[in-house]
Write a protein that holds these residues in place. Structure first.
Motif, mmCIF file in Angstrom:
data_model
loop_
_atom_site.group_PDB
_atom_site.id
_atom_site.type_symbol
_atom_site.label_atom_id
_atom_site.label_comp_id
_atom_site.label_asym_id
_atom_site.label_seq_id
_atom_site.Cartn_x
_atom_site.Cartn_y
_atom_site.Cartn_z
ATOM 1 N N VAL A 81 21.027 32.458 26.567
ATOM 2 C CA VAL A 81 20.929 33.874 26.841
ATOM 3 C C VAL A 81 21.994 34.369 27.804
ATOM 4 O O VAL A 81 22.374 35.519 27.765
ATOM 5 N N LYS A 82 22.452 33.519 28.675
ATOM 6 C CA LYS A 82 23.430 33.942 29.687
ATOM 7 C C LYS A 82 23.876 32.715 30.470
ATOM 8 O O LYS A 82 23.444 31.607 30.199
ATOM 9 N N ALA A 83 24.681 32.971 31.448
ATOM 10 C CA ALA A 83 25.090 31.886 32.330
ATOM 11 C C ALA A 83 23.859 31.350 33.054
ATOM 12 O O ALA A 83 22.945 32.103 33.362
ATOM 13 N N PRO A 84 23.816 30.061 33.314
ATOM 14 C CA PRO A 84 22.659 29.480 34.007
ATOM 15 C C PRO A 84 22.438 30.103 35.373
ATOM 16 O O PRO A 84 23.375 30.578 36.012
ATOM 17 N N HIS A 85 21.172 30.089 35.805
ATOM 18 C CA HIS A 85 20.857 30.510 37.168
ATOM 19 C C HIS A 85 21.458 29.508 38.141
ATOM 20 O O HIS A 85 21.614 28.340 37.806
#
Length: 88
Positions: A81-85
């Motif tokens: 979904v996006k860059a990792p936290h």
């Protein structure tokens, strides 16, 4: 090390934006049986809250994925979904 850290680390190494894992594959990675509640969609439901207390959700969220239970298949689809936290 957290219980689901091996799953998080595995997902972080993936180059694809989508993959499926069976419950058995995940159990081999984490070294534990998944709880009975893993057969429920809400156990896998992602949350927008990066501070979630659901340690399993934090594992794939920290790797940058959402998870979706594939009904009746004991399988889960992970979608990037996006860059990792950032690491906790």
């Amino acid at each position: 090390m957290g219980k689901y850290d091996p799953l998080r680390d595995y997902l972080r190494r993936q180059k694809t934006d989508e993959l499926e894992l069976s419950f058995v594959e995940m159990e081999r990675k984490i070294g534990y049986m998944l709880p009975k509640s893993a057969s429920l969609p809400q156990w896998w439901a992602s949350t927008a809250d990066p501070a979630t207390t659901q340690i399993q959700r934090r594992a794939w969220g920290d790797a940058g994925f959402d998870a979706l239970l594939i009904a009746g298949a004991d399988r889960v689809r992970f979608n990037r979904v996006k860059a990792p936290h950032p690491a906790h």
